[in-house]
Scaffold this active site. Structure first.
Site, PDB file in Angstrom:
ATOM      1  N   TYR A 149      20.016  59.273  24.659  1.00 55.33           N
ATOM      2  CA  TYR A 149      20.500  58.657  25.900  1.00 55.33           C
ATOM      3  C   TYR A 149      19.331  58.241  26.786  1.00 55.33           C
ATOM      4  CZ  TYR A 149      22.814  58.161  30.453  1.00 55.33           C
ATOM      5  OH  TYR A 149      23.233  57.695  31.665  1.00 55.33           O
ATOM      6  N   SER A 178      18.610  59.378  35.961  1.00 58.00           N
ATOM      7  CA  SER A 178      17.581  60.287  36.473  1.00 58.00           C
ATOM      8  C   SER A 178      16.998  61.169  35.381  1.00 58.00           C
ATOM      9  CB  SER A 178      18.161  61.167  37.589  1.00 58.00           C
ATOM     10  OG  SER A 178      18.170  60.469  38.820  1.00 58.00           O
ATOM     11  N   LYS A 232      17.424  54.505  27.397  1.00 53.91           N
ATOM     12  CA  LYS A 232      17.373  53.949  28.755  1.00 53.91           C
ATOM     13  C   LYS A 232      15.917  53.720  29.191  1.00 53.91           C
ATOM     14  CE  LYS A 232      21.638  53.735  30.531  1.00 53.91           C
ATOM     15  NZ  LYS A 232      22.199  52.504  31.139  1.00 53.91           N
TER      16      LYS A 232
END
Length: 257
Positions: A159, A147, A163
């Protein structure tokens, strides 16, 4: 009419030994999957993988644990080849593999960046590639993202940034595989109450994350509960087959796009 139920299907779960991946694997077996292949990365996860395999077998499905490094194309190719040899061509392929790093951009080394990119982006790309080659027609492919792709936050550049490409991989794969009836989605849970979350966070940050979601007062811990994520994955690989090409953030109001 195409059968989109889970019953009788073969599933492959990358990162399926424990935490969310393990729970998804057990749930698919409980929903009637015929076989589930469990991937795990290292010897440290072997015992967890064996426990998950035992639980799947107890639910009446065949199961196998397969170890492999998915940061190389060859490693992903072997995982799918071994899955086909052990339990048959998968109808469902779910990639839960990920690595988190919370660090200022100015402190991230080249080696750290390369590792994050390999685990979060490269492995996801080649998982989608091999899934497109091996998943049966009318199959389902899901990748777990985060999210944080919808957040405006510091310290997670490596991170969330590694993604983020999965969104684009997912859209392209959905278009390319759609003619075969294969749906491709990415799911981004909020901060989850698992051992994956806590090592990266200090006490103040943990406290913030526990109160950030709109529905945090109704959550067991204030964080995303993996028990609440599993039914959503179940839907995507069954009745929700027509949802494709999308990145869906599920987090109790923690963040949105």
């Amino acid at each position: 009419m195409t059968d989109h139920s889970i019953r009788g299907k073969v599933a492959l779960i990358a990162g399926g030994a424990k935490n969310l991946g393990g729970l998804i694997a057990r749930d698919l077996a409980q929903q009637g999957a015929a076989a589930v292949a469990i991937h795990y990365n290292s010897d440290a996860s072997r015992a967890d993988a064996e426990k998950t395999v035992a639980a799947i077998r107890d639910a009446g499905a065949r199961a196998v644990a397969l170890q492999g490094d998915l940061t190389t194309a060859g490693g992903v190719e072997r995982l799918f080849a071994d899955t086909v040899a052990a339990v048959g061509r998968p109808d469902i392929a779910i990639n839960t593999v990920g690595k988190v790093l919370k660090k200022p951009i100015t402190d991230i080394s080249e080696a750290e960046y390369d590792e994050m990119a390999a685990v979060n982006a490269k492995a996801a790309f080649f998982f989608l590639k091999e899934a497109g080659r091996h998943v049966n027609d009318n199959g389902k492919i899901v990748t777990l993202v985060t999210s944080l792709l919808g957040a405006f936050t510091p310290f997670y550049a490596s991170y969330a940034g590694t993604k983020a490409p999965v969104e684009h991989f997912t859209r392209a794969a959905a278009k390319e595989f759609g003619a075969r009836g294969i749906s491709v989605t990415a799911v981004g849970p909020g901060p989850m109450d698992t051992p994956f979350f806590y090592p990266a966070e200090g006490e103040d940050a943990v406290a913030y994350h526990k109160t950030a979601a709109a529905l945090s007062p109704f959550s067991r811990t204030g964080l995303t509960d993996i028990q609440d994520v599993v039914p959503f994955i179940r839907h995507l690989v069954s009745d929700g087959w027509w949802i494709t090409g999308q990145t869906i953030l599920i987090n109790g109001g923690y963040t949105t796009k």
